[in-house]
Write an enzyme that holds these catalytic residues in place. Sequence first.
Site, mmCIF file in Angstrom:
data_model
loop_
_atom_site.group_PDB
_atom_site.id
_atom_site.type_symbol
_atom_site.label_atom_id
_atom_site.label_comp_id
_atom_site.label_asym_id
_atom_site.label_seq_id
_atom_site.Cartn_x
_atom_site.Cartn_y
_atom_site.Cartn_z
ATOM 1 N N MET A 10 -8.365 -8.748 -4.476
ATOM 2 C CA MET A 10 -9.487 -8.529 -3.527
ATOM 3 C C MET A 10 -9.616 -7.037 -3.147
ATOM 4 O O MET A 10 -9.453 -6.694 -1.998
ATOM 5 C CB MET A 10 -9.270 -9.398 -2.277
ATOM 6 C CG MET A 10 -9.200 -10.881 -2.582
ATOM 7 S SD MET A 10 -8.662 -11.877 -1.166
ATOM 8 C CE MET A 10 -6.888 -11.601 -1.159
ATOM 9 N N THR A 83 -5.209 -6.459 0.895
ATOM 10 C CA THR A 83 -6.535 -6.052 1.330
ATOM 11 C C THR A 83 -6.540 -6.017 2.849
ATOM 12 O O THR A 83 -5.824 -6.790 3.490
ATOM 13 C CB THR A 83 -7.626 -7.011 0.808
ATOM 14 O OG1 THR A 83 -8.880 -6.636 1.349
ATOM 15 C CG2 THR A 83 -7.334 -8.444 1.183
ATOM 16 N N ASN A 84 -7.331 -5.128 3.429
ATOM 17 C CA ASN A 84 -7.406 -5.032 4.884
ATOM 18 C C ASN A 84 -8.242 -6.142 5.507
ATOM 19 O O ASN A 84 -7.832 -6.782 6.475
ATOM 20 C CB ASN A 84 -7.991 -3.672 5.290
ATOM 21 C CG ASN A 84 -7.028 -2.525 5.081
ATOM 22 O OD1 ASN A 84 -6.222 -2.206 5.945
ATOM 23 N ND2 ASN A 84 -7.117 -1.885 3.930
ATOM 24 N N THR A 85 -9.429 -6.389 4.940
ATOM 25 C CA THR A 85 -10.385 -7.291 5.575
ATOM 26 C C THR A 85 -9.834 -8.698 5.770
ATOM 27 O O THR A 85 -10.045 -9.314 6.825
ATOM 28 C CB THR A 85 -11.688 -7.345 4.747
ATOM 29 O OG1 THR A 85 -12.282 -6.041 4.730
ATOM 30 C CG2 THR A 85 -12.673 -8.331 5.329
ATOM 31 N N CYS A 196 -9.354 0.517 4.115
ATOM 32 C CA CYS A 196 -9.815 -0.344 3.022
ATOM 33 C C CYS A 196 -8.968 0.035 1.827
ATOM 34 O O CYS A 196 -8.809 1.231 1.532
ATOM 35 C CB CYS A 196 -11.301 -0.137 2.735
ATOM 36 S SG CYS A 196 -11.849 -0.937 1.214
ATOM 37 N N THR A 197 -8.421 -0.942 1.126
ATOM 38 C CA THR A 197 -7.461 -0.628 0.070
ATOM 39 C C THR A 197 -8.093 0.024 -1.145
ATOM 40 O O THR A 197 -7.378 0.565 -1.987
ATOM 41 C CB THR A 197 -6.705 -1.899 -0.358
ATOM 42 O OG1 THR A 197 -7.640 -2.939 -0.665
ATOM 43 C CG2 THR A 197 -5.769 -2.371 0.747
ATOM 44 N N GLU A 198 -9.439 0.013 -1.256
ATOM 45 C CA GLU A 198 -10.107 0.702 -2.356
ATOM 46 C C GLU A 198 -10.372 2.183 -2.079
ATOM 47 O O GLU A 198 -10.690 2.932 -3.010
ATOM 48 C CB GLU A 198 -11.455 0.041 -2.684
ATOM 49 C CG GLU A 198 -11.359 -1.218 -3.509
ATOM 50 C CD GLU A 198 -10.912 -2.408 -2.686
ATOM 51 O OE1 GLU A 198 -10.276 -3.320 -3.241
ATOM 52 O OE2 GLU A 198 -11.190 -2.420 -1.466
#
Length: 230
Positions: A10, A83-85, A196-198
């Site tokens: 994700m 993932t953060n969300t 955000c991990t991206e």
Amino acid sequence: MRTIGLLGGMSWESTETYYRVINETVARALGGLHSARCLMSSVDFAEIEPLQSAGEWGELARILTEEARSLARAGADFLVICTNTIHKLAPEIERGAGIPLLHIASAAADELRRAGIRRAGVLGTRFTLRERFYTDVLRAGGVEPLLPDEAEIPELDRIIFDELCRGAVLPESREKYLKAIEGFAARGAGAVLLGCTELGLLLGGAEAALPLFDSAVIHARRAAELAMEG
């Protein structure tokens, strides 16, 4: 060494960062041919993101809790949601899995506090920025979060989902994020948390107005340390 249960996919681009950083951290600490003991459940993000957008958090909790249970049954000692969300669902997933969860915002707050940062700008998805599940954990960890202007959030969110989660890293999008970081500097932030991990894909190595703390890298390193403490 304890076994890390990674709930990933994700997106897969940022999950790859977790696997690399975890194993680099273990190899650096233990030397030789050492690598981490870990299990991964990598979901299909095309099934997850529409549920996020539709606000179907109960269904997401059901799906991801079952994935987390599968990791626990396979022998994971603790969970890492890559993932953060999805940390919006961290309490439900942890309860359902029956093993401890390493929270990304707690790890980030610890890292910021150790660096002497008490006030940090936060960048991330619209969910992370507009709801309290993430910023409340930062505050509990001793870090006061600053958020982008509300008018900036839709475009910052679009870049994450329409570009970074699809592997597209565009210079014009980097400039938009760097402008948001300049806004944090003007408001007295001591650093910026890439929540955000991206975002490390976009801003890694960028010359920004403030020091950047990558939540994915911080989380992965802490997971490796926690595994080795076992």
